[in-house]
Design a protein around this motif. Structure first.
Motif, PDB file in Angstrom:
ATOM      1  N   MET A   1      58.809  44.551   8.323  1.00  0.00           N
ATOM      2  CA  MET A   1      58.036  45.667   7.677  1.00  0.00           C
ATOM      3  C   MET A   1      58.302  47.152   8.003  1.00  0.00           C
ATOM      4  SD  MET A   1      54.234  44.503   8.024  1.00  0.00           S
ATOM      5  CE  MET A   1      52.623  45.337   7.213  1.00  0.00           C
ATOM      6  N   THR A   2      58.411  48.323   6.751  1.00  0.00           N
ATOM      7  CA  THR A   2      57.752  49.270   7.299  1.00  0.00           C
ATOM      8  C   THR A   2      56.758  49.613   8.241  1.00  0.00           C
ATOM      9  OG1 THR A   2      58.780  50.084   5.044  1.00  0.00           O
ATOM     10  CG2 THR A   2      58.249  51.377   6.333  1.00  0.00           C
ATOM     11  N   LYS A   3      56.562  50.513   9.407  1.00  0.00           N
ATOM     12  CA  LYS A   3      55.990  50.743  10.193  1.00  0.00           C
ATOM     13  C   LYS A   3      55.348  52.527   9.832  1.00  0.00           C
ATOM     14  CE  LYS A   3      56.758  48.422  13.491  1.00  0.00           C
ATOM     15  NZ  LYS A   3      56.600  47.768  14.482  1.00  0.00           N
ATOM     16  N   ARG A   4      54.147  52.246  10.519  1.00  0.00           N
ATOM     17  CA  ARG A   4      53.685  53.409   9.215  1.00  0.00           C
ATOM     18  C   ARG A   4      53.408  54.334  10.160  1.00  0.00           C
ATOM     19  NH1 ARG A   4      51.452  48.400   8.080  1.00  0.00           N
ATOM     20  NH2 ARG A   4      49.885  48.600   9.692  1.00  0.00           N
ATOM     21  N   ILE A   5      53.642  55.693  10.184  1.00  0.00           N
ATOM     22  CA  ILE A   5      53.211  56.791  11.231  1.00  0.00           C
ATOM     23  C   ILE A   5      52.461  57.436  10.387  1.00  0.00           C
ATOM     24  CG2 ILE A   5      54.226  58.570  11.833  1.00  0.00           C
ATOM     25  CD1 ILE A   5      56.778  57.683  13.181  1.00  0.00           C
ATOM     26  N   LEU A   6      51.135  57.978  11.949  1.00  0.00           N
ATOM     27  CA  LEU A   6      50.141  59.007  11.133  1.00  0.00           C
ATOM     28  C   LEU A   6      50.223  60.231  11.522  1.00  0.00           C
ATOM     29  CD1 LEU A   6      47.502  60.360   9.661  1.00  0.00           C
ATOM     30  CD2 LEU A   6      46.304  59.372  11.464  1.00  0.00           C
ATOM     31  N   ILE A   7      50.741  61.202  10.944  1.00  0.00           N
ATOM     32  CA  ILE A   7      50.822  62.456  12.108  1.00  0.00           C
ATOM     33  C   ILE A   7      49.866  63.782  11.666  1.00  0.00           C
ATOM     34  CG2 ILE A   7      52.680  64.861  11.852  1.00  0.00           C
ATOM     35  CD1 ILE A   7      54.898  63.374  10.071  1.00  0.00           C
ATOM     36  N   ALA A   8      49.267  63.894  12.669  1.00  0.00           N
ATOM     37  CA  ALA A   8      47.922  64.402  12.809  1.00  0.00           C
ATOM     38  C   ALA A   8      48.022  66.209  13.684  1.00  0.00           C
ATOM     39  CB  ALA A   8      46.952  64.254  13.506  1.00  0.00           C
ATOM     40  N   ASP A   9      48.394  67.402  12.443  1.00  0.00           N
ATOM     41  CA  ASP A   9      48.369  67.992  13.332  1.00  0.00           C
ATOM     42  C   ASP A   9      48.200  68.918  12.269  1.00  0.00           C
ATOM     43  OD1 ASP A   9      49.869  70.773  14.220  1.00  0.00           O
ATOM     44  OD2 ASP A   9      50.975  68.857  15.854  1.00  0.00           O
ATOM     45  N   ASP A  10      47.419  70.848  12.881  1.00  0.00           N
ATOM     46  CA  ASP A  10      47.166  71.761  11.796  1.00  0.00           C
ATOM     47  C   ASP A  10      48.246  72.619  11.277  1.00  0.00           C
ATOM     48  OD1 ASP A  10      46.804  72.063  14.010  1.00  0.00           O
ATOM     49  OD2 ASP A  10      45.051  74.142  13.884  1.00  0.00           O
ATOM     50  N   GLU A  11      49.534  72.797  11.987  1.00  0.00           N
ATOM     51  CA  GLU A  11      50.278  73.642  12.110  1.00  0.00           C
ATOM     52  C   GLU A  11      51.202  72.832  10.543  1.00  0.00           C
ATOM     53  OE1 GLU A  11      52.104  74.827  15.707  1.00  0.00           O
ATOM     54  OE2 GLU A  11      50.436  74.196  16.178  1.00  0.00           O
ATOM     55  N   PRO A  12      51.345  73.931   9.373  1.00  0.00           N
ATOM     56  CA  PRO A  12      51.981  73.541   8.224  1.00  0.00           C
ATOM     57  C   PRO A  12      53.812  73.092   8.906  1.00  0.00           C
ATOM     58  CG  PRO A  12      50.871  75.203   8.000  1.00  0.00           C
ATOM     59  CD  PRO A  12      50.387  74.980   9.765  1.00  0.00           C
ATOM     60  N   ASN A  13      54.067  74.318   9.262  1.00  0.00           N
ATOM     61  CA  ASN A  13      55.698  74.199  10.315  1.00  0.00           C
ATOM     62  C   ASN A  13      56.130  72.918  10.579  1.00  0.00           C
ATOM     63  OD1 ASN A  13      56.109  76.478   8.561  1.00  0.00           O
ATOM     64  ND2 ASN A  13      56.142  77.812  10.348  1.00  0.00           N
ATOM     65  N   ILE A  14      54.570  72.374  11.738  1.00  0.00           N
ATOM     66  CA  ILE A  14      55.273  71.339  12.383  1.00  0.00           C
ATOM     67  C   ILE A  14      55.048  70.108  11.637  1.00  0.00           C
ATOM     68  CG2 ILE A  14      54.146  69.586  14.387  1.00  0.00           C
ATOM     69  CD1 ILE A  14      55.613  71.905  15.561  1.00  0.00           C
TER      70      ILE A  14
ATOM     71  N   LEU B   1      37.940  67.485  15.292  1.00  0.00           N
ATOM     72  CA  LEU B   1      37.637  67.049  16.779  1.00  0.00           C
ATOM     73  C   LEU B   1      39.513  67.330  17.225  1.00  0.00           C
ATOM     74  CD1 LEU B   1      37.100  63.290  15.175  1.00  0.00           C
ATOM     75  CD2 LEU B   1      35.525  65.287  17.027  1.00  0.00           C
ATOM     76  N   SER B   2      38.916  67.285  18.538  1.00  0.00           N
ATOM     77  CA  SER B   2      40.351  67.620  19.507  1.00  0.00           C
ATOM     78  C   SER B   2      41.481  66.464  19.097  1.00  0.00           C
ATOM     79  CB  SER B   2      40.158  68.607  21.204  1.00  0.00           C
ATOM     80  OG  SER B   2      39.727  67.384  21.489  1.00  0.00           O
ATOM     81  N   GLY B   3      42.568  66.161  19.637  1.00  0.00           N
ATOM     82  CA  GLY B   3      43.331  65.353  19.759  1.00  0.00           C
ATOM     83  C   GLY B   3      42.843  64.508  20.915  1.00  0.00           C
ATOM     84  N   TYR B   4      42.308  65.106  22.257  1.00  0.00           N
ATOM     85  CA  TYR B   4      41.891  64.539  22.887  1.00  0.00           C
ATOM     86  C   TYR B   4      40.879  63.743  22.943  1.00  0.00           C
ATOM     87  CZ  TYR B   4      44.050  67.394  26.212  1.00  0.00           C
ATOM     88  OH  TYR B   4      45.172  68.545  27.140  1.00  0.00           O
TER      89      TYR B   4
ATOM     90  N   VAL C   1      50.148  57.155  16.254  1.00  0.00           N
ATOM     91  CA  VAL C   1      50.597  58.485  15.446  1.00  0.00           C
ATOM     92  C   VAL C   1      50.593  59.732  16.419  1.00  0.00           C
ATOM     93  CG1 VAL C   1      47.435  59.515  15.332  1.00  0.00           C
ATOM     94  CG2 VAL C   1      47.722  57.513  14.898  1.00  0.00           C
ATOM     95  N   LEU C   2      50.941  60.229  15.598  1.00  0.00           N
ATOM     96  CA  LEU C   2      51.265  61.911  16.517  1.00  0.00           C
ATOM     97  C   LEU C   2      50.767  62.676  16.277  1.00  0.00           C
ATOM     98  CD1 LEU C   2      55.266  62.138  14.782  1.00  0.00           C
ATOM     99  CD2 LEU C   2      54.876  61.368  17.297  1.00  0.00           C
ATOM    100  N   LEU C   3      49.702  62.279  16.899  1.00  0.00           N
ATOM    101  CA  LEU C   3      48.956  63.331  17.395  1.00  0.00           C
ATOM    102  C   LEU C   3      48.723  64.748  18.088  1.00  0.00           C
ATOM    103  CD1 LEU C   3      45.436  62.676  17.060  1.00  0.00           C
ATOM    104  CD2 LEU C   3      45.481  61.614  19.334  1.00  0.00           C
ATOM    105  N   ASP C   4      48.156  65.860  17.093  1.00  0.00           N
ATOM    106  CA  ASP C   4      48.420  67.582  17.779  1.00  0.00           C
ATOM    107  C   ASP C   4      46.901  66.928  19.321  1.00  0.00           C
ATOM    108  OD1 ASP C   4      48.387  69.987  18.257  1.00  0.00           O
ATOM    109  OD2 ASP C   4      47.667  70.813  16.808  1.00  0.00           O
ATOM    110  N   VAL C   5      47.150  67.901  19.655  1.00  0.00           N
ATOM    111  CA  VAL C   5      45.703  67.966  21.057  1.00  0.00           C
ATOM    112  C   VAL C   5      44.960  69.440  20.346  1.00  0.00           C
ATOM    113  CG1 VAL C   5      45.626  69.013  22.970  1.00  0.00           C
ATOM    114  CG2 VAL C   5      47.329  67.280  23.248  1.00  0.00           C
ATOM    115  N   MET C   6      45.053  70.494  20.003  1.00  0.00           N
ATOM    116  CA  MET C   6      44.468  71.401  19.234  1.00  0.00           C
ATOM    117  C   MET C   6      44.787  71.308  18.025  1.00  0.00           C
ATOM    118  SD  MET C   6      43.733  73.418  22.431  1.00  0.00           S
ATOM    119  CE  MET C   6      43.132  74.558  22.042  1.00  0.00           C
ATOM    120  N   MET C   7      43.515  70.618  17.360  1.00  0.00           N
ATOM    121  CA  MET C   7      43.003  70.260  16.039  1.00  0.00           C
ATOM    122  C   MET C   7      41.661  71.033  15.365  1.00  0.00           C
ATOM    123  SD  MET C   7      44.682  67.403  14.365  1.00  0.00           S
ATOM    124  CE  MET C   7      43.101  66.410  15.696  1.00  0.00           C
ATOM    125  N   PRO C   8      41.128  71.039  14.115  1.00  0.00           N
ATOM    126  CA  PRO C   8      39.931  71.793  14.181  1.00  0.00           C
ATOM    127  C   PRO C   8      38.954  70.579  14.028  1.00  0.00           C
ATOM    128  CG  PRO C   8      42.148  72.878  12.560  1.00  0.00           C
ATOM    129  CD  PRO C   8      42.498  71.589  13.272  1.00  0.00           C
TER     130      PRO C   8
END
Length: 123
Positions: free
Chosen positions: A1-14, A59-62, A50-57
């Protein structure tokens, strides 16, 4: 089964880089740009990690990490926090709110992939 990853980041290049990297490794990927979207996407997409950016609009990653850890239905989700802030205090805070790993930007893609694979294998 394919593993699912959520990317939560507000920097387009990242986001572009992470999405390409994770898809290249064969993972199903969903991308969101803020903390509120991250919580909605977790509920709908039920990612394995989840790949979770700390500094996001909104709600923060924390804050997102705390919400995930407070929900028993999400107990198995692995969280890798990503941040340009790599001081000990930030790393300690990330781990204290329940992150499985904390990676400082700029990161080595090889090291990040190795960490993701390790967490998904152990999970």
């Amino acid at each position: 089964m394919t593993k699912r990853i959520l990317i939560a980041d507000d920097e387009p290049n990242i986001v572009v880089s992470l999405e390409f990297l994770m898809r290249q490794k064969g993972y199903a990927v969903k991308v969101v740009g803020n903390g509120e979207e991250a919580l909605r996407a977790i509920a709908e997409f039920m990612p394995d990690l989840v790949l979770l950016d700390v500094m996001m609009p909104r709600l923060s990653g924390y804050e997102v990490c705390q919400e995930v850890r407070a929900n028993p239905a999400w107990a198995g989700i692995r969280i890798v926090m990503l941040s340009a802030k790599g001081r000990d205090v930030e790393v300690t805070k990330g781990m204290a709110v329940g992150a499985d790993a904390y990676v400082t930007k700029p990161f080595s893609t090889k090291d990040l992939v190795a960490k993701v694979e390790e967490l998904l294998r152990d999970g």
